[in-house]
Design an enzyme around this catalytic site. Structure first.
Site, PDB file in Angstrom:
ATOM      1  N   GLU A  12       0.823  -1.207   0.000  1.00  0.00           N
ATOM      2  CA  GLU A  12       0.000   0.000   0.000  1.00  0.00           C
ATOM      3  C   GLU A  12       0.862   1.265   0.000  1.00  0.00           C
ATOM      4  O   GLU A  12       0.732   2.124   0.866  1.00  0.00           O
ATOM      5  CB  GLU A  12      -0.969  -0.018   1.187  1.00  0.00           C
ATOM      6  N   GLU A  66      -3.730 -10.579   0.199  1.00  0.00           N
ATOM      7  CA  GLU A  66      -4.590 -10.558   1.394  1.00  0.00           C
ATOM      8  C   GLU A  66      -5.989 -10.974   0.952  1.00  0.00           C
ATOM      9  O   GLU A  66      -6.484 -10.533  -0.079  1.00  0.00           O
ATOM     10  CB  GLU A  66      -4.646  -9.156   2.014  1.00  0.00           C
TER      11      GLU A  66
HETATM   12  C1  GAL Z   1      -5.081  -4.026   4.069  1.00  0.00           C
HETATM   13  C2  GAL Z   1      -3.671  -3.749   4.532  1.00  0.00           C
HETATM   14  C3  GAL Z   1      -3.346  -4.444   5.809  1.00  0.00           C
HETATM   15  C4  GAL Z   1      -4.449  -4.231   6.802  1.00  0.00           C
HETATM   16  C5  GAL Z   1      -5.747  -4.692   6.244  1.00  0.00           C
HETATM   17  C6  GAL Z   1      -6.915  -4.413   7.173  1.00  0.00           C
HETATM   18  O1  GAL Z   1      -5.505  -3.070   3.176  1.00  0.00           O
HETATM   19  O2  GAL Z   1      -2.737  -4.110   3.568  1.00  0.00           O
HETATM   20  O3  GAL Z   1      -2.140  -3.944   6.291  1.00  0.00           O
HETATM   21  O4  GAL Z   1      -4.539  -2.878   7.083  1.00  0.00           O
HETATM   22  O5  GAL Z   1      -6.023  -3.971   5.076  1.00  0.00           O
HETATM   23  O6  GAL Z   1      -6.820  -5.055   8.365  1.00  0.00           O
END
Ligand code: GAL
Length: 975
Positions: free
Chosen positions: A405, A481
Site C-alpha cells: 500500500e 490478502e
Molecule cells: C489491508 C492492509 C493491511 C491491513 C488490512 C486491514 O488493506 O494491507 O495492512 O490494514 O487492510 O486489516
C-alpha cells in the site's frame, strides 16, 4: 538521505566462528519530548532510569505501568501532519546509554562492529562521545564500524532514537506506533580476511534430480572454499557444482549445511535446493505448481510489541504448521532474521516484504507520495537492497515483495531493478500497482470470489494499456490478502480455495492476519485485558481494526484458525453432489498420502455405528471419489434401518497421521470431511393435551400464563421467551463491505432487530394444543415477523414447541437469525453443562463450518464462549439434533424436530447458550466487561447469518445469508 556512517549491508547468515557479544539487557534510558534533547553523547546517563533492549520504550513497564508514553494505533492515517519529510516539534526521543568492553584480542586484527537488527524509527550512534552514524529503516539491520572510536577501558555507547522522522512517511503499516531499539544489538568481531557477505545459489533441476550450487563471497577471496560435507562437495567460492540432492520444499524442508571458509573465518549456511519459476503463467516450485496456503504475519507479542522473542517466533512457525498453513507473507516488513531460519528449517514458503508503506497519502489522493517522487528513490532502493542482501540465502523466501500500500510511481520500477540486479532467481511481488508493470505476479487484496474466478480464467477487466494488459494476463495470480480474520470470522474461505484448487493461474493467497495485536493492559482496578485502538488515549485511532487475527492475543487459536486448518488441510475431503459420496484430494505437490490413515466412521445420533479404514494412497495432486455404499456395502442400509428416525447419520472421513502428529486440531488431523447419509425425520406430532391451570396452561413440563407466555420450564423460571432475529453484531456485521450498498448491521439497525417488541394477537386451545399468534417487530419500523407458536403435550415431562415465523412488510436487508430465544433464571449459568449432538466441537456458521464434524460433545456454557478481543456474536453450534442442559434443578433435554427455512429442510437447529444477553454482548467493549446476569440465554435457531469478510472484503455470500423468509422450528423439551 540514506543512512550515513554505516557499513555495506550484508547477509545475516545463521552461523560464523567469528566472535560476537550480545548487548541485550537493561540500558540506561531517558525520554525527551523533542529530538533536540540537548544531551551530550559523552554523558553516561548516570542517574537515569532503564529500559530493556530489545524493547519498545512505550511498553517498558507494561502492563502495570507506562512510564515512557503509550502505544498508539492507526491503520491508514498518519498520527502526524502529512508534511514530508518534516515532522512536528513534539517528537518523543529516547537517549540510550550502555557501557561495553571489547574482548581481548579483537583489536589485534580486524574490525569491531556494532550491529542493530531493528530500531524504530531514526537513530544516531555515538561511541565515547564521537558520533559515528545515523540510520533508519526500522525493520532493517544497520552495522556501524566503531573500531576507531574505541578507548582502552569500558566504552560508552550512546544511541539517540526519535519516534518520528522523515522515514515515518515510509512506515505507515497498519499496526501500533511503537519506538525504540526493539531488535537485538550485537558487538561483532569482523576478522581481517573474513567472509563479509555470501551469495548463495542453490537451485534444483527437477528434470535431473540435481542440485546446482554456487556460493560467492564478498570481498572476493581466492582462498575461499565451499564445502557441503553431507554431499562430499568441496569447491572454490564462485564456482558452480552439481550433485544429486533431496530438494527443499515446505512439505520436506531438507537442508544441507554449507561451510564457507577462509583462513580467517568459517561461516555456516543452511542451503535448501529449490527453484521457483513462473512457467507458462503458473508459479512453480521444483517444476510443480506452487499453491500458497498462507497467512499475513506481523511480529507481535501483547507485552513486548514487535520485540518478539525467539520462543514466539518458533511458536508462530509451529502453530502455522499445525494449522496447515504453508506460506507466510511477512507483512509489511522483513521479519527478525531468525524467523526466516525457522521457516527454512520447518518448511514455510515466505514472501519477504520490504519495509515500505505510505498508505496515509491515499486519503490525500496520493499527493506527495514518496513512491512517486524521485527525491525519495535512494531511500526506497536502500530499503529493498538491505532486505535482499540480508535474506537472499534463505530457501524459504520464494518471492520478494516491494512493499505494501505504497501507491504507484517511478520508484516502484527503481526498486524492482535494484532487486533484480541483486537476485534474479525469485519472482517479484507488489500489490500497490495493479498494472503489475514492474513485477512478475499479479497480486490483489480482498477481491470478491467472482472477480477472482474471472482472473483465474484470464477474463479479468483489461488494463487501459494493451501491452501491460497482455503482460499481466499471463501472470500467476496471488491474493496477497483475503479473508479478513477480524473478530468472528472470516467466513467464505472455500469460495477462494476451491478456485485455487481448480485453476493453474491461481497461486493461492494469504489470510489477513495471523495475530490479534491486543496490548496487555489493566483497568484502573487492576483487571487485566487486551487493549486496542482508543484504549491508550490516542488523539486519532482505528479502534478494533487492530484485533483482526487468527490467534487471540493470549495465543488461543480462534475458531477462525481452526476453520483455516480445515480449509487448508493437505488432504481435502468434501461431499460431492452425488449421494453419500466424498471426494478426496491430495493437495501435496510432492508427497503421497502414504503417511496418513484414511479412517472413516458412520456417526448417527452422535455415536459411532461403524468404522473402518480405506487402503487408498493418493499420489501428489490426485483426487478420488469414494461412496459410502461401496465401502460399507449392504451394512450401510442395515445399520441405518435400525436407527431412531429422528437421528441424523453422517459418514465422516479423516486423514489421520500415522507417525508424529505435530498437534493438528485433533478432530481434523491432515484433513477431514463428511456427508449426510440420512437426514433426520421429525418426530410424529404429539397428541397429549394442554392442561388448563389457574393462571393459564400446563404443557408437559412447561407452564404458560394466560397470554401464552412460558413462565416455567421444569424447575426453571423463564425470564424471557420470544422469536428473535438479532445478534450482537460481529466486526464484519458492523462494517459495510466495499461491495455492498448496505451493511448487515446497518440493515438490522434499520429493521429494529436489536429492539424487538412483541404484540400478542390471540391465544387459544386448539385440538389440545395451545396456539399463540403474535407479531415481533422493532421500534420505529414497520417490518416484522408474524409468529405462530404451538405448544403440545407429549407426556408429563415432555412438550413439543413449534415456532413458525413469517416475515411481513418491506425489509432493508438480511436478518441476523430466525429462531426462538429462551432465557431461564439460572444462578450459575456459566457452569451449566451442555451435552450436545451435532457439528462440533467448535463454533460454526453458515460460511465457516469445514472444521465442524458430526459427533457428540460436552462443554460448559462458559466453554462455549469465544472471548474475542472485542466482544461480539460467537459460539454458535450447528446441526444440533439434541442437547442436554445440566440445569440447577435437573436436566433439560432439547431435541430438534422439523427445522425449515424458506421451505427447505435443515438437519438440526443452531444452538447458542450464554450467561449474558446479546444486548450485553453487543455493548461490552472488552471481555472482562461481560458479567453473568443470573440467566441462561439460549438461542434455538432455524438459521443464522454467515460471517463473511465485510470488515475488509466481501460480505456474506448469498448461500450463507439469512434473509427474511418463512421459517419453522420444532423443538421437543424434556425436563
Ligand atoms: C489491508 C492492509 C493491511 C491491513 C488490512 C486491514 O488493506 O494491507 O495492512 O490494514 O487492510 O486489516
Amino acid at each position: 538521505m540514506p543512512p550515513t556512517g554505516v557499513r555495506a549491508p550484508r547477509s545475516a547468515v545463521p552461523g560464523t566462528d567469528a566472535a560476537a557479544v550480545a548487548l541485550d539487557g537493561d540500558w540506561r534510558f531517558r525520554l525527551f519530548p523533542t529530538a533536540d534533547t540537548g544531551v551530550d553523547p559523552a554523558d553516561p546517563g548516570d542517574g537515569w532510569g532503564s529500559v530493556p533492549v530489545p524493547g519498545h520504550w512505550q511498553l517498558a513497564g507494561a502492563p502495570d505501568a507506562w512510564p515512557h508514553g503509550r502505544p498508539a494505533y492507526t491503520n491508514v492515517l498518519f498520527p502526524v501532519p502529512v508534511d514530508p519529510p518534516r515532522v512536528p516539534r513534539d517528537n518523543p526521543t529516547g537517549e540510550y546509554r550502555r557501557a561495553f568492553t571489547v574482548p581481548a584480542g579483537w583489536r589485534d586484527d580486524g574490525r569491531v562492529v556494532l550491529r542493530f537488527e531493528g530500531v524504530d524509527s531514526w537513530f544516531e550512534v555515538a561511541v565515547n562521545g564521537r558520533v559515528l552514524a545515523q540510520s533508519h529503516g526500522s525493520r532493517l539491520p544497520t552495522e556501524v564500524d566503531v573500531t576507531d572510536a574505541l578507548g582502552e577501558g569500558p566504552n560508552l555507547l550512546a544511541v539517540r532514537v526519535t519516534q518520528w522522522s522523515a522515514h515515518t512517511y515510509l512506515e505507515d503499516q497498519d499496526q501500533w506506533w511503537l519506538s525504540g531499539i526493539f531488535r537485538d544489538v550485537t558487538l561483532l568481531h569482523r576478522p581481517a580476511g573474513g567472509v563479509e557477505h555470501v551469495t548463495l545459489h542453490a537451485a534444483y533441476d527437477h528434470a535431473t534430480g540435481e542440485g546446482v550450487l554456487r556460493v560467492a563471497v564478498e570481498p572476493a577471496r581466492p582462498d575461499a572454499v565451499v564445502e557441503v560435507p553431507e554431499l562430499g562437495l568441496r569447491t572454490r567460492a564462485g564456482e558452480e557444482v552439481r550433485a544429486r540432492v533431496e530438494p527443499w520444499s515446505a512439505e520436506s524442508p531438507r537442508l544441507y549445511d554449507v561451510l564457507v571458509r577462509t583462513a580467517a573465518e568459517t561461516v555456516t549456511l543452511r542451503a535448501g535446493f529449490r527453484t521457483v519459476e513462473v512457467v507458462g503463467g503458473v508459479l512453480t516450485l521444483n517444476g510443480a505448481p506452487l499453491k500458497l496456503r498462507g497467512v499475513n504475519r506481523h511480529e507481535f507479542e501483547p507485552t513486548r510489541g514487535r520485540a518478539v522473542t525467539r520462543a514466539t517466533m518458533l511458536a508462530d512457525v509451529l502453530d502455522m504448521k499445525r494449522h496447515h498453513v504453508n506460506a507466510v507473507r511477512t507483512s509489511h516488513y522483513p521479519p527478525h532474521p531468525h524467523f526466516l531460519d525457522l521457516c527454512d528449517e520447518h518448511g514455510l514458503y515466505v514472501v519477504d516484504e520490504n519495509d515500505l508503506e505510505t498508505h496515509g497519502f491515499e486519503p490525500l489522493g496520493w499527493r506527495g507520495n514518496p513512491t512517486d517522487d524521485p527525491a525519495w528513490e535512494p531511500l526506497l532502493v536502500d530499503r529493498v537492497t538491505r532486505m535482499v542482501r540480508r535474506d537472499a540465502h534463505h530457501p524459504s523466501v520464494v518471492m520478494w515483495s516491494l512493499g505494501n500500500e505504497a501507491g504507484a510511481g517511478c520508484n516502484v520500477g527503481a526498486m524492482a531493478a535494484a532487486v533484480r540486479a541483486l537476485d534474479a532467481s525469485r519472482p517479484l511481488h507488489y500489490e500497490g500497482d495493479w498494472s503489475s508493470e514492474h513485477v512478475d505476479v499479479y497480486s490483489r487484496m480482498y477481491p470478491t470470489s467472482e472477480e477472482t474466478a474471472l482472473i483465474a480464467r484470464g477474463e479479468e477487466a483489461p488494463l487501459p494499456d494493451a501491452t501491460l494488459d497482455a503482460r499481466r494476463r499471463v501472470m500467476p495470480f496471488v491474493l496477497c490478502e483475503y479473508a479478513h480474520a477480524m473478530g468472528n470470522g472470516p467466513g467464505g474461505l472455500t469460495e477462494y480455495l476451491d478456485l485455487v484448487d481448480e485453476h493453474a493461474r491461481l497461486a493461492g493467497g494469504f489470510v489477513w492476519e495471523w495475530f490479534d495485536h491486543g496490548i496487555a493492559t489493566r483497568t484502573a482496578d487492576g483487571e487485566p485485558y487486551f487493549g486496542y485502538g482508543g484504549d491508550f488515549g490516542e488523539e486519532l485511532h482505528d479502534g478494533t481494526f487492530i484485533a483482526d487475527g487468527l490467534l487471540l492475543p493470549d495465543r488461543t487459536p480462534s475458531p477462525g484458525l481452526v476453520e483455516l486448518a480445515a480449509a487448508y488441510a493437505p488432504v481435502r475431503v468434501r461431499a460431492t453432489q452425488a449421494p453419500r459420496t466424498l471426494e478426496l484430494r491430495n493437495r501435496y505437490a510432492f508427497t503421497s498420502t502414504a503417511h496418513a490413515r484414511l479412517v472413516w466412521t458412520l456417526v448417527a445420533d452422535g455415536a459411532v455405528l461403524a468404522e473402518g479404514e480405506l487402503d487408498d494412497v493418493l499420489a501428489p495432486g490426485e483426487r478420488r471419489e469414494v461412496r459410502a455404499d461401496d465401502v460399507l456395502g449392504d451394512r450401510l442400509d442395515a445399520l441405518l434401518a435400525d436407527l431412531d428416525p429422528t437421528a441424523a447419520a453422517w459418514w465422516v472421513l479423516r486423514a489421520v497421521p500415522r507417525g508424529d502428529d505435530p498437534g493438528f486440531p485433533a478432530h481434523l488431523g491432515l484433513g477431514a470431511g463428511q456427508v449426510l447419509v440420512r437426514a433426520p425425520v421429525p418426530p410424529p406430532r404429539a397428541t397429549g393435551k394442554a392442561v388448563p391451570t389457574a393462571g393459564g396452561w400446563r404443557v408437559g413440563p412447561v407452564e404458560l400464563d394466560a397470554t401464552g407466555r412460558p413462565v416455567r420450564v421444569g424447575g426453571a423460571a423463564v425470564r424471557l421467551a420470544r422469536a428473535d432475529a438479532w445478534r450482537a453484531p460481529t466486526d464484519n456485521d458492523r462494517i459495510r463491505s466495499w461491495y455492498d450498498a448496505v451493511g448487515d448491521g446497518e440493515a438490522w439497525e434499520r429493521a429494529g432487530l436489536g429492539r424487538l417488541h412483541e404484540r400478542v394477537d390471540d391465544v387459544r386451545a386448539e385440538d389440545g394444543a395451545v396456539v399463540v399468534t403474535s407479531r415481533v417487530a422493532g421500534a420505529a419500523t414497520d417490518c416484522g415477523l408474524r409468529v405462530r407458536t404451538t405448544w403440545r403435550t407429549v407426556d408429563e415431562r415432555t412438550a413439543d414447541l413449534v415456532v413458525e415465523l413469517t416475515p411481513e412488510g418491506r425489509w432493508p436487508g438480511t436478518v441476523a437469525r430466525l429462531g426462538w430465544l429462551l432465557a431461564l433464571e439460572q444462578p450459575h449459568a456459566g457452569g451449566v453443562r451442555v451435552d450436545w449432538t451435532g457439528l462440533g466441537p467448535g463454533e460454526s456458521y453458515a460460511d465457516s463450518h469445514l472444521a465442524a464434524l458430526a459427533g457428540r460433545w460436552q462443554h460448559t456454557v462458559d466453554e462455549l464462549q469465544t472471548r474475542y478481543t472485542h466482544p461480539q456474536e460467537n459460539g454458535a453450534r450447528r446441526g444440533v439434533t439434541r442437547a442436554v442442559l445440566g440445569l440447577a434443578d435437573g436436566p433439560l433435554t432439547l431435541t430438534a424436530g422439523e427445522v425449515r427455512v424458506a421451505h427447505r429442510t435443515v438437519p438440526g437447529l443452531e444452538l447458542t447458550a450464554r450467561p449474558w444477553s446479546d444486548r450485553a454482548l453487543a455493548e461490552a467493549r472488552h471481555p472482562h466487561e461481560l458479567v453473568p446476569d443470573g440467566a441462561l440465554w439460549l438461542h434455538l435457531d432455524a438459521v443464522q447469518h454467515g460471517l463473511g469478510s465485510a470488515a475488509c472484503g466481501p460480505g456474506v455470500q448469498a448461500d450463507a445469508a439469512a434473509r427474511p423468509a418463512p421459517a419453522t422450528l420444532q423443538v421437543r423439551l424434556r425436563a
